[in-house]
Structure formats: structure tokens, C-alpha cells
Design a protein around this motif. Structure first.
Motif, PDB file in Angstrom:
ATOM      1  N   UNK A  59      -5.410  -5.484   1.911  1.00 28.14           N
ATOM      2  CA  UNK A  59      -5.027  -4.662   0.193  1.00 28.14           C
ATOM      3  C   UNK A  59      -6.198  -5.149  -0.603  1.00 28.14           C
ATOM      4  N   UNK A  90      -6.583   8.674  -3.064  1.00 26.26           N
ATOM      5  CA  UNK A  90      -5.756   7.597  -2.635  1.00 26.26           C
ATOM      6  C   UNK A  90      -5.495   7.858  -0.665  1.00 26.26           C
ATOM      7  N   UNK A  95      -6.400   5.547   2.264  1.00 22.21           N
ATOM      8  CA  UNK A  95      -5.358   4.483   2.730  1.00 22.21           C
ATOM      9  C   UNK A  95      -5.136   4.686   4.249  1.00 22.21           C
ATOM     10  N   UNK A 121       0.932  -1.154   0.115  1.00 22.75           N
ATOM     11  CA  UNK A 121      -0.184   0.040   0.586  1.00 22.75           C
ATOM     12  C   UNK A 121       1.045   1.464   0.412  1.00 22.75           C
ATOM     13  N   UNK A 160      -4.402  -2.360   7.655  1.00 23.33           N
ATOM     14  CA  UNK A 160      -3.362  -4.377   7.269  1.00 23.33           C
ATOM     15  C   UNK A 160      -3.181  -4.334   8.144  1.00 23.33           C
ATOM     16  N   UNK A 206      -5.723  12.288  -6.031  1.00 19.40           N
ATOM     17  CA  UNK A 206      -4.388  11.391  -4.784  1.00 19.40           C
ATOM     18  C   UNK A 206      -4.961  12.018  -3.521  1.00 19.40           C
ATOM     19  N   UNK A 229      -1.742  -2.668  -9.423  1.00 18.77           N
ATOM     20  CA  UNK A 229      -1.086  -3.506  -8.614  1.00 18.77           C
ATOM     21  C   UNK A 229      -2.781  -4.792  -8.192  1.00 18.77           C
ATOM     22  N   UNK A 276      -8.220  -2.303   0.050  1.00 15.27           N
ATOM     23  CA  UNK A 276      -8.286  -0.768  -0.802  1.00 15.27           C
ATOM     24  C   UNK A 276      -7.868  -0.590  -1.331  1.00 15.27           C
ATOM     25  N   UNK A 277      -7.726  -1.113  -2.579  1.00 16.67           N
ATOM     26  CA  UNK A 277      -7.265  -0.872  -4.008  1.00 16.67           C
ATOM     27  C   UNK A 277      -8.622  -0.849  -4.901  1.00 16.67           C
ATOM     28  N   UNK A 325      -2.798   2.537 -12.008  1.00 19.48           N
ATOM     29  CA  UNK A 325      -1.363   1.879 -10.680  1.00 19.48           C
ATOM     30  C   UNK A 325      -2.780   1.397 -10.249  1.00 19.48           C
ATOM     31  N   UNK A 328       4.019   1.540  -1.016  1.00 26.45           N
ATOM     32  CA  UNK A 328       4.300   1.741  -2.452  1.00 26.45           C
ATOM     33  C   UNK A 328       3.783   2.249  -3.267  1.00 26.45           C
ATOM     34  N   UNK A 329       2.439   1.566  -3.285  1.00 26.22           N
ATOM     35  CA  UNK A 329       1.026   2.302  -4.156  1.00 26.22           C
ATOM     36  C   UNK A 329       1.043   4.186  -4.141  1.00 26.22           C
ATOM     37  N   UNK A 330       1.257   4.560  -2.912  1.00 24.36           N
ATOM     38  CA  UNK A 330       0.744   5.865  -2.439  1.00 24.36           C
ATOM     39  C   UNK A 330       2.448   6.354  -3.076  1.00 24.36           C
TER      40      UNK A 330
END
Lengths: 79, 150
Positions: B5, B125, B129, A53, B134, B122, B61, B8-9, B57, A55-57
Motif C-alpha cells: 500500500x 489512480x 492500482x 486501495x 496487494x 483519476x 491515507x 502504491x500511494x 487524498x 476505498x481510495x479509488x
């Protein structure tokens, strides 16, 4: 034409240099983000979920700069 | 693959799409009122570019983790994530080159839509997050024995 004029002459579109400059920062940034993530997971594999997570940000912030840089160059050179 | 994860994504992609929809509506209104019909199309194109290219992106992932069986240290994962990143910038570059001289595009409105879309994604994101949790995959003391007792 004297020597100074010849040295200073530029042909073609100088704006292409803008793309080159816009690509340097994100390339280094993503390299560091990915490299450090691999290093961290190799040291502490149990943190892999959190590191993915993070790394993604890191990648998201780096690519934001790249997008804005590339868009700026093309849009402000439009006729 | 870590289910947290995955959540989240998926959430980032879902909220990012909703935000892009909002930015497109506001952009169309502002572009339409200030520039006219070209402003509306430019706002739509700019927001779509920002949504697709930033969303790629998170999507890469997700796909990468599925392809590598949940392991981060695998060639498949980094191949998909970084290959997708490279491909994305090449496609973005080509699209911007093709669009910049089109008569139906106002470059300033498109640029502002891209910037607002990217910054907005951004924000999404970071918000998703910071609000997520996690877990750490650590075997607790006695966990092995508890499993062997079963």
C-alpha cells in the motif's frame, strides 16, 4: 403585490444552491464508500490491504465529481 | 503498515505530480496562445489546484495509516482521511471564491485546467492500482508451527 408574486420572489444569490446540490452527492458517496469498507474489514480483516486501495479509488472518483461541481458553480457565476 | 500500500500511494503521488507538470505545460501553451498572459497564469493555478487537492487524498491515507499503525479500523485513520477531505473542500471553496473575480485569472481556462487535472489524476489512480498487487494477510497452514520451530 399579489400572493403569487410574493411566493415566487427570491432574494440573494441563487447560485449558492448550486454548492448545496454539488455537496449532496459526494457526501452520500463517501459515506457509503467508508461505511462499506469498515463493514468489509470487520468481516474479513485479511483483506484490509486491498480494501484500503479500493476505498481510495472510491473516494477519488467521488471527490472528482465534487471538485468539478464546485468549480462549475463558481466559474460560471463569475462576472 | 502494508508495504504494498505504501508503494502504491507513493507511486500515485509521484506519477500524479508528473502528469500535472505535463498538463501545466500544455495548459500554459494553449492558454497563452488563446487568451494571453492571463491564460498562462490561469492554467498554472488550475493545474496546481487539481494536483494539490487530488493528491491530498492519497497523502492523507498514507499519513492516516502511519498514525494508526497500519490499522484501518481506527479513529485516527478515519479522522485524518475524512477530516482532511472536509478541510480540503473548505479550502478549495475559499480559494475559488477568492480567485473568481481576480483580473489575472481567466475562469474558463482555470476551469478546464481543473477538469483535465482531476480526470487525469483519476486515470493515474486507476492505472497504478490495476497494475499493482496487494497481498492478503492469511496465515498459511503450518505457518505457526514453522515459526515455533525457529
Amino acid at each position: 403585490m399579489d400572493a403569487t408574486t410574493v411566493l415566487a420572489a427570491i432574494n440573494g444569490n441563487i447560485a449558492t444552491v448550486g454548492y448545496g446540490l454539488a455537496a449532496i452527492g459526494p457526501a452520500i458517496g463517501v459515506g457509503i464508500v467508508v461505511g462499506k469498507t469498515i463493514e468489509s474489514v470487520a468481516r474479513q480483516p485479511e483483506l484490509q490491504g486491498r480494501l484500503t486501495v479500493l476505498m481510495y479509488i472510491g473516494i477519488a472518483f467521488t471527490e472528482a465529481l465534487a471538485f468539478i461541481g464546485i468549480a462549475t458553480y463558481f466559474i460560471f457565476t463569475a462576472k | 503498515m502494508n508495504p504494498a500500500n505504501n508503494r502504491i500511494f507513493t507511486r500515485i503521488l509521484r506519477l500524479g505530480s508528473l502528469l500535472a507538470l505535463g498538463i501545466a505545460v500544455v495548459g500554459c501553451l494553449v492558454g497563452g496562445l488563446t487568451v494571453g498572459a492571463t491564460g498562462v497564469t490561469s492554467a498554472l493555478v488550475g493545474t496546481a489546484l487539481a494536483l494539490v487537492f487530488t493528491g491530498m487524498t492519497a497523502a492523507s491515507i498514507l499519513i492516516g495509516l502511519r498514525a494508526s499503525g497500519g490499522s484501518l479500523l481506527s479513529g485516527a485513520f478515519f479522522g485524518i482521511v475524512l477530516g482532511g477531505w472536509l478541510l480540503k473542500f473548505i479550502v478549495f471553496l475559499v480559494i475559488v471564491v477568492l480567485l473568481k473575480d481576480q483580473p489575472w485569472v481567466n475562469t474558463l481556462v482555470m476551469f478546464l485546467s481543473i477538469v483535465v487535472g482531476v480526470v487525469g489524476s483519476l486515470v493515474v489512480d486507476v492505472v497504478v492500482i490495476t497494475r499493482s498487487r496487494v497481498g492478503i494477510d492469511v496465515a498459511l497452514p503450518g505457518a505457526e508451527r514453522a515459526n515455533s520451530d525457529k
